[in-house]
Design an enzyme around this catalytic site. Sequence first.
Site, PDB file in Angstrom:
ATOM      1  N   CYS A 130      36.683   3.484  47.709  1.00  0.00           N
ATOM      2  CA  CYS A 130      36.078   2.589  48.870  1.00  0.00           C
ATOM      3  C   CYS A 130      36.468   2.663  49.978  1.00  0.00           C
ATOM      4  O   CYS A 130      37.500   0.963  49.265  1.00  0.00           O
ATOM      5  CB  CYS A 130      34.463   2.572  48.392  1.00  0.00           C
ATOM      6  SG  CYS A 130      33.485   3.003  46.707  1.00  0.00           S
ATOM      7  N   HIS A 181      37.440   0.650  42.134  1.00  0.00           N
ATOM      8  CA  HIS A 181      37.398   0.041  43.372  1.00  0.00           C
ATOM      9  C   HIS A 181      38.172  -0.645  44.119  1.00  0.00           C
ATOM     10  O   HIS A 181      39.285  -1.451  43.740  1.00  0.00           O
ATOM     11  CB  HIS A 181      36.063  -1.402  43.124  1.00  0.00           C
ATOM     12  CG  HIS A 181      35.092  -0.785  42.247  1.00  0.00           C
ATOM     13  ND1 HIS A 181      34.411   0.136  42.824  1.00  0.00           N
ATOM     14  CD2 HIS A 181      34.397  -1.431  40.820  1.00  0.00           C
ATOM     15  CE1 HIS A 181      33.106  -0.165  41.627  1.00  0.00           C
ATOM     16  NE2 HIS A 181      33.757  -1.213  40.772  1.00  0.00           N
TER      17      HIS A 181
END
Length: 763
Positions: free
Chosen positions: A425, A376
């Site tokens: 991301c 992440h």
Amino acid sequence: MSDSLDRSTKINLLKEPVVKKLCEVLDKNSNKGWRKLGEIVGTDRRFKISSDDMETCSLQVLQVEGSPSYMLLRLMGERGCTTGHLMDYLQTLGNSEALQCLKPSALQILIQPQSVAVISGHNLRLSCHAVGKSPVQYQWFKSKEEVPNSFSPDLVRSPVHVKDAGFYICRVNCGDTFEFSQWAQVDVLNVAVSHGQSYHSLEGRLKLVIQPQSQELNIGETLQLECGAVGRPIPRYQWHRNGVPIPNATKRKLMIAHVMQEHHGRYRCEISSSTERMWTNEVDVVIVFKSNNTIEKKYHTTDKVALLIGNLSYKNHPQLKAPMVDVYDLTNLLRQLNFKVVSLLDLTESEMRNAVDEFLLLLHKGVYGLLYYAGHGYENYGNSFMVPVDAPNPYRSANCLCVQSILKLMQEKETGLNVFLLDMCRKRNIHDDSTPNIVLRVTANIVFGYATCQDAEAFELSSSGFTNGVFVKFLKKRLLDDEKITVVLDRVAEDMGQFDATKGKQALEIRSSLSERRSLTDPILPSDSTDHSHSRQWAKAHELPETMCLNFDCGAQIKLGFAAEFSNVLVIYTHIIKKPEDMSFCQAHDLDVDPKEMNRETPEETGIYLLSSSLPQHCLYTRLSSLQKLREELVFTVCLQGTFTAMDEDPVHWTKSISIGKPLIARLDLHRAMRRNSCLQTCMMPHSPSYSPCHSPGPDRLSPQHHCLDVYERLQGAVGGCGDSYYENLSHSPGRFSIPIEASDDINELQTVFINSLQLQQQ
């Protein structure tokens, strides 16, 4: 010689050649083979061969060298079946060929010739001894030709010459009966031996006598590397390039015709026998490209270092799958490019910061540094942040690592190339209002490869198995290309653009200030002024514990082996290599350990999905992860339980306590408190990890330092070890761990040619 074996002998005490020959007969016969024998034995209540037992036997055909007959005979032996019983069953079965296996042959070869490697000018002796009902005669052959005047049990060449190298076999005659010995390979090395060194000091233990030499070649030329060792039995060879085994490179001489740029690197050879292993020196092979009769400039680096982090087991955020596979695949590829690779899974904030510190210690002037992160992440105001597994929800910059702050510290090292591959991301984090002010130097050696565009997401492929993320799926196909790194990434971007599943959703973005044709394939030319102390520390932190052979008072011997799946994931595999003949039963004994969490028969059952093909077969396996949390030496207990034929008492227990120190990355103490000059300060965070508002994901899995490793016998003597709840047991191949004997294929082919030639001579 007796006409029959002792009928009272237990069949599990039969000699191996007898059992092997009997199994070959029963396995190949469909009408009067092992299955029909099992049905006959099944009607005898004394030995209780059930339908489940027969299914277990039939599954042996799925093993590489599995034998249903061997498993059936083993089950019968464990239940008390004697040679007399077996002969009666075979008589009922009507298999005279199998019955004959239990009767001594009129001719038996007791001593087989052994393959050997010797030095030219010394003595060679091959021995073959046999007994028969009448006097025996001998005839030696080299390949398919008779060796003149070789009628004795010992074939002697004194002195031996290079021309004497080859394959030998002995024919033994006893009346009308004859037998052939096994093939023996003789390798004769033409090398000078230092004065005073005797042949006897070379024939027994392995002795390395020929070292490979560094080479510089033009593209298209032939690479020839040679090494050599002497000893009996003949040594086995496996060449490695950049630490990775080269397929089919299992002979003394390595030859690669028409070399290309991808063949440059560091080569060495692993030499082994049944009891020993050694390595040659590591040598450099440099490939030079000539264009229009001029040598094209090839950049070089003083070293290559890569830090790979894959975070997937998040406590407060969605779990990921692809980072484990991505990190594993990139580790293997980068090692082929001669990178020093640190590969780590599931790090907390403090562990990530300490890992970055260790990475920075390996960097110095001219080094190529590469950081890959999968997990992440987010991006605010042009700064990228990597999210640790213990980050709270929501997380802010104070809980994460800023990539640009790491780049700033890398620039201070005067590195030759800085590559960042960020597989995460890049969406805006609405919970983070901070605006770090990181001032970077203007250098023409920075490359960023983002898995996705700004303010976009990076995707995993939906799959029930273990697959790469989208970025690495295409990156791994191009990473070894001998091209400028930005050209490589451009081609990856083009490949990703053709992928229908992510069109319009994910596109690779490249940011670069690279002005020179720097490539990940550039050769390493170390600087003499470089301080190598940190490199030695890195190497030490990637050393596996040495293989152990444990001898128990009962006479059993257990072998423990170790492998690394990642820098912080250790695999332990165990098997029994010796068991007393009078021990009828040998099994595990658990000490306060859930047996469901240990001693798995396949690597996959233990969560070893990626390394399974590189592990030896017929063992039991344990996967120990999160080694960075280990604060003390790792100690575990090996437990053995067995019963003896002559004893009706309860099973006897034996234990041994084993310490393997701090394996792999545990030696670097990534759990420690942060250093004052770490990347923490560069990120301008208001607190240290000791007072971070985030928490670790659950209890410290490695805080108890004592584990139990249980051992028990499995099929064909395979035994394994395992651990307890601190071990990974998820629901992951190579070559096999053993190295094939040199020229074994040649021996098989020679066998066919030899027998055919004898048949032609008889005709």
